[in-house]
Design a protein around this motif. Structure first.
Motif, PDB file in Angstrom:
ATOM      1  N   PHE A  13      -7.910  57.353  11.244  1.00 51.59           N
ATOM      2  CA  PHE A  13      -8.435  56.815  12.207  1.00 51.59           C
ATOM      3  C   PHE A  13      -8.537  58.179  13.310  1.00 51.59           C
ATOM      4  CE2 PHE A  13      -7.546  54.265  16.330  1.00 51.59           C
ATOM      5  CZ  PHE A  13      -9.045  54.182  16.690  1.00 51.59           C
ATOM      6  N   PHE A  14      -9.953  58.436  13.667  1.00 49.92           N
ATOM      7  CA  PHE A  14     -10.013  59.458  14.514  1.00 49.92           C
ATOM      8  C   PHE A  14     -10.506  58.910  15.739  1.00 49.92           C
ATOM      9  CE2 PHE A  14     -11.230  60.735  10.047  1.00 49.92           C
ATOM     10  CZ  PHE A  14     -10.890  61.915  10.054  1.00 49.92           C
ATOM     11  N   THR A  15      -9.572  58.973  16.799  1.00 49.79           N
ATOM     12  CA  THR A  15      -9.571  58.213  17.813  1.00 49.79           C
ATOM     13  C   THR A  15     -10.607  58.814  18.838  1.00 49.79           C
ATOM     14  OG1 THR A  15      -7.907  60.086  18.866  1.00 49.79           O
ATOM     15  CG2 THR A  15      -7.109  57.586  17.651  1.00 49.79           C
ATOM     16  N   ASP A  16     -10.903  60.172  18.707  1.00 48.94           N
ATOM     17  CA  ASP A  16     -12.103  60.560  19.514  1.00 48.94           C
ATOM     18  C   ASP A  16     -13.566  59.934  19.329  1.00 48.94           C
ATOM     19  OD1 ASP A  16     -12.133  61.690  17.232  1.00 48.94           O
ATOM     20  OD2 ASP A  16     -12.640  63.882  18.077  1.00 48.94           O
ATOM     21  N   THR A  17     -13.764  59.741  17.991  1.00 47.64           N
ATOM     22  CA  THR A  17     -15.103  58.902  17.833  1.00 47.64           C
ATOM     23  C   THR A  17     -14.966  57.432  17.181  1.00 47.64           C
ATOM     24  OG1 THR A  17     -14.762  59.729  15.361  1.00 47.64           O
ATOM     25  CG2 THR A  17     -15.918  61.148  16.706  1.00 47.64           C
ATOM     26  N   GLY A  18     -13.861  57.047  16.903  1.00 48.78           N
ATOM     27  CA  GLY A  18     -13.636  55.728  16.830  1.00 48.78           C
ATOM     28  C   GLY A  18     -13.942  55.259  15.019  1.00 48.78           C
ATOM     29  N   LEU A  19     -13.965  56.370  14.407  1.00 48.03           N
ATOM     30  CA  LEU A  19     -14.390  56.574  12.921  1.00 48.03           C
ATOM     31  C   LEU A  19     -12.862  56.163  11.943  1.00 48.03           C
ATOM     32  CD1 LEU A  19     -16.233  57.253  10.621  1.00 48.03           C
ATOM     33  CD2 LEU A  19     -15.141  59.404  10.591  1.00 48.03           C
ATOM     34  N   ILE A  20     -12.931  55.222  11.270  1.00 50.14           N
ATOM     35  CA  ILE A  20     -11.725  54.924  10.565  1.00 50.14           C
ATOM     36  C   ILE A  20     -12.402  55.358   9.035  1.00 50.14           C
ATOM     37  CG2 ILE A  20     -10.310  53.325  11.683  1.00 50.14           C
ATOM     38  CD1 ILE A  20     -11.789  51.095  10.357  1.00 50.14           C
ATOM     39  N   ARG A  21     -11.276  56.057   8.201  1.00 52.48           N
ATOM     40  CA  ARG A  21     -11.810  56.615   6.967  1.00 52.48           C
ATOM     41  C   ARG A  21     -10.468  56.245   5.849  1.00 52.48           C
ATOM     42  NH1 ARG A  21     -14.341  62.354   5.512  1.00 52.48           N
ATOM     43  NH2 ARG A  21     -14.778  61.918   3.145  1.00 52.48           N
ATOM     44  N   LEU A  22     -10.913  55.900   4.446  1.00 54.49           N
ATOM     45  CA  LEU A  22     -10.150  55.770   3.577  1.00 54.49           C
ATOM     46  C   LEU A  22     -10.778  56.213   2.427  1.00 54.49           C
ATOM     47  CD1 LEU A  22      -7.458  55.045   2.227  1.00 54.49           C
ATOM     48  CD2 LEU A  22      -8.365  52.792   2.020  1.00 54.49           C
TER      49      LEU A  22
END
Length: 263
Positions: A13-22
């Motif tokens: 979870f990249f908190t600066d961009t709001g991107l969640i990735r799996l």
């Protein structure tokens, strides 16, 4: 294809961009969902009440919302996590107690530009490959999508405004009708003028107006003029002016009568 057990799953979870990735799946959260998921990650494993969520993610930023808004935001977060095809529930709802994020499932990354994915094992070839894949490009592409979304929202808002203004103009044309006074009639020493919207007999309309003026004891001078604007069915509308209606100094009284309660 569903991923394995939650204990073996690590979502980035990249908190600066709001991107969640799996692995090869990713999704970008809205600003409010990003704030709430960040707060839940900071308190993973603990029960978080609606009140504490509200205070940390809305009230702290100058906004006050209802419990339903908090529930809807958590629902959207849960839906976004489910789109990554993870088996099991990561974000639990515990009734009136609040919510709990299962620990160890999400890894927070505060700086996506300088983060590289760790090494992993290939389950098919059993060979170790170093995947020093930087997600900075992915994050940048995700960020690039935002201006396009903003432009689309601005365009949609402009179109809505144009339709709204056009609706007002059309509605105004339907409601606003110019009055043109033509034929006049003398009754009891007063001049009575009729607009194009007088449909009933003009002499009867004048008699009816005179009846109501006497009944209501309206003060009329020899210079007064009476303008009947409309007379349809049992409804009549008229002005009593102290002079010509076109003059800026003229004062008019407006009367609207429904019913034919006169001899």
């Amino acid at each position: 294809m569903h991923h394995g057990d939650l204990a073996e799953v690590t979502i980035l979870f990249f908190t600066d961009t709001g991107l969640i990735r799996l692995e090869d799946k990713e999704i970008i959260l809205s600003r409010q969902s990003k704030l709430c998921l960040t707060y839940m990650c900071e308190h993973e494993g603990n029960i978080v009440s609606k009140e504490s969520l509200h205070d940390a993610c809305w009230k702290k930023h100058g906004a006050v919302v209802s419990d339903n808004t908090v529930r809807q935001t958590l629902f959207r977060i849960r839906k976004s996590l489910a789109s990554l095809d993870v088996e099991g529930e990561i974000l639990e709802t515990l009734g009136y107690m609040g919510y709990r994020l299962k620990p160890g499932c999400i890894t927070l990354v505060s700086d996506s530009q300088n983060y590289s994915l760790p090494e992993r094992h290939d389950s098919v070839n059993q060979n170790q490959e170093t995947s020093a894949i930087s997600v900075s490009d992915t994050s940048k592409s995700a960020v690039k999508k935002k201006p396009a979304n903003i432009k689309l929202r601005v365009l949609t808002l402009l179109l809505c405004c144009l339709f709204f203004i056009a609706g007002l103009l059309i509605r105004g044309q339907q409601l606003i009708h110019p009055l043109r006074y033509g034929e006049s009639l003398q009754l009891n020493g007063h001049t009575i003028l009729f607009s194009q919207y007088v449909e009933n007999d003009k002499h009867e309309s004048a008699t009816r107006v005179n009846y109501w003026l006497n009944k209501m004891q309206v003060s009329i001078t020899p210079q007064s003029k009476i303008y009947i604007n409309a007379d349809r069915g049992n409804a009549i509308n008229f002005f009593v002016c102290n002079g010509e209606i076109e003059l800026a100094t003229t004062f008019c009284q407006t009367f609207a009568v429904i019913g034919r309660n006169h001899p």
